[in-house]
Design an enzyme around this catalytic site. Sequence first.
Site, mmCIF file in Angstrom:
data_model
loop_
_atom_site.group_PDB
_atom_site.id
_atom_site.type_symbol
_atom_site.label_atom_id
_atom_site.label_comp_id
_atom_site.label_asym_id
_atom_site.label_seq_id
_atom_site.Cartn_x
_atom_site.Cartn_y
_atom_site.Cartn_z
ATOM 1 N N HIS A 151 4.419 -0.181 0.178
ATOM 2 C CA HIS A 151 4.619 1.201 -0.278
ATOM 3 C C HIS A 151 3.534 1.593 -1.285
ATOM 4 C CE1 HIS A 151 8.285 1.936 1.818
ATOM 5 N NE2 HIS A 151 9.014 1.057 1.149
ATOM 6 N N GLU A 189 10.064 2.933 5.825
ATOM 7 C CA GLU A 189 10.644 1.591 5.757
ATOM 8 C C GLU A 189 10.204 0.746 6.941
ATOM 9 O OE1 GLU A 189 12.110 0.551 3.046
ATOM 10 O OE2 GLU A 189 11.843 2.582 2.288
ATOM 11 N N HIS A 240 7.072 -5.988 1.002
ATOM 12 C CA HIS A 240 7.503 -4.674 1.493
ATOM 13 C C HIS A 240 7.219 -3.594 0.450
ATOM 14 C CE1 HIS A 240 10.514 -1.883 3.448
ATOM 15 N NE2 HIS A 240 10.575 -1.452 2.195
ATOM 16 N N GLU A 241 7.556 -3.888 -0.809
ATOM 17 C CA GLU A 241 7.326 -2.897 -1.863
ATOM 18 C C GLU A 241 5.835 -2.717 -2.149
ATOM 19 O OE1 GLU A 241 11.157 -2.210 -1.700
ATOM 20 O OE2 GLU A 241 9.694 -1.043 -2.822
#
Length: 640
Positions: A177, A256, A173-174
Amino acid sequence: MDFFQYQAAAKRNTFWLYVLFAVAMLTIVVAVYAVVTLSLYLLPLLVRDMAVPTQFWAFDRFVMVSLSTVSLILMGSWYKIRQLKQGGGIAIAQMLGGRRLKASKDPLERQLRNIVEEMAIASGVPTPAVFILEQRGINAFAAGYAFHDTAIAVTRGAMEVLSRDELQGVIAHEFSHILHGDTGLKMQMMGLLHGITMISDVGILMIAGRSSVSYSGRMRGSHPVIMLSGVLFFAVGLLGMLAADMIKAAMSRQREYLADASAVQFTRNPEGIGNALKVIGGYQAGSRLQLPEMQQVSHLFFGEALKVWWKSNWWASHPPLISRIQRIDPRFRGRIAKIDEPSVRAKNQAFAISHFSPPPNAETLQQNVEQVMQSIGEPDAQHLNRAHYLMQQIPEDIHDLLSDTFVAKCMTYFLLLDSNKEISWQQMQMISTLDASQALAEVLRIRSLMPNMRAELKLPILDIVSPQLSELSAEQQCVFLDTLKKLIAANRKVSLFEYLLYQNFLYSFGFKGKKSPNTYIPIARMKAEVEILLDRVCCMNQTNKPRHMKAKALAQIFPNEKVKQGIGKSNLKDVIKALEKLNVCSFEDKKKLLQAIVYCVLSDGLVSTEELETMRLISMMLGCPMPLLYEGINPSQLLN
């Protein structure tokens, strides 16, 4: 709507975030104009001879107020953006009290590093700096303007409570980003919103002012009108803070959702990130953190880091947890079970220990020098496990080629290349000049296949290639040895390990013969040779008392003789001559000598790969093969 459509929709919604920011700016400008005008109406009530404005709306006043307000916001934003750019994501992690993860023996920390490095290699971006936040809540964030200054921070709670697959989902997930440019955008937004929230700081300064020209110098505090204006400005600042929170929430929510979708695509494992979100919902501490700077960085995190005081999610910087889970797992019905925290922690710790513990070290194998000595000539299953681990670190393509004599020779050259680029370039020039068998091209190919050669692999690889090197012709052996000698001397600082290695090749090729004495010479008659050898070994020792260590080691060999506490200046040739003479000692005397050498190496508690492999080479040259040892030996119980 599938994950790809979610991504497209989230990116389109980014445009509206900037529109919202512009609307917030306009709203604040109008609010500030209203406060200034209201202050002008109130000021004549307390200040004589001051005219009251004839009308509420005045174009000139609006232009002046607008320019001042916009300038203040832009200056504040510029300052914050510049500050963030100088430090990047690393500065954010350090500001929040993160500890940078470097070399570690903690299985959970090794697991985290392993996941981050895997993601970096798979995604093609430089490995971010990894930080650990000592917080109980399960959370993580990525920050940075560009790939080279990106940092990823993970809380201790996430490392302990999440399984490897769940932690991998969070890290994926990070990384989303990072790959989608969200980290840079969020940091820019952080800087821009800082300018908006500065209006409240102006109000606080006006309220806390100590005096004014029109007010009595004997009274402490601001003029009543200025104080009232300050209160109004602070109220406008609260409006700016509210607008900033709304913008952060809108931007973060959409990003998100996009990052969740990307994490599923990245890992091909919806259960990883989905279960991580479920664990957060069933975990007592959730994703909340206790940090003083949370208000300005809450939108950077994986989960809601601030406690939400209202049931409404309007002010939350992240989407509702249930909504995020349902987008990943449409079958989810919204019920999250409480987790059994002790059992989950124990299970994850056991998994990390079994998969990411460092190889067995001497702390468990050899608590003292005597145990090290007992391992000589008697390798066991743990030594075999160590060998298996090291073999796995050699790329399969390289390992298959090491049976070729030419590749074996070039691999030896490669292992002696210096870490300094300038010296390494000179060494490659030497290879090209001295060995005309296209060796340089092969060395370069090996370097491309093994760009990060670990020091602990050098001697094992040399052990593998030695049989092939014996097949070189006499002429090729001379060329090889000449090249080897010049490569070792290229940095003008020949180590004991390098010199012993070169001498070992001389013995292997038959250029120097080892003596096989009919009778042994007592070590008591070779005190000078022992001192020469211990001098060089003690020079590798990292303690600030090498003389004391040497004297204590000598006392073990010569208990009834007075030993001098000094380090001689013998050269490497003297060391080889000393070893050749000591080789005619009995095995009992060799045991005493090796005990003294092991003691000197372990005495500082910091054992390097070079020290360990030097011990092995000395043992081998004395005819006493020492098995694979480990870095991190605990010398808490040495010779008494």
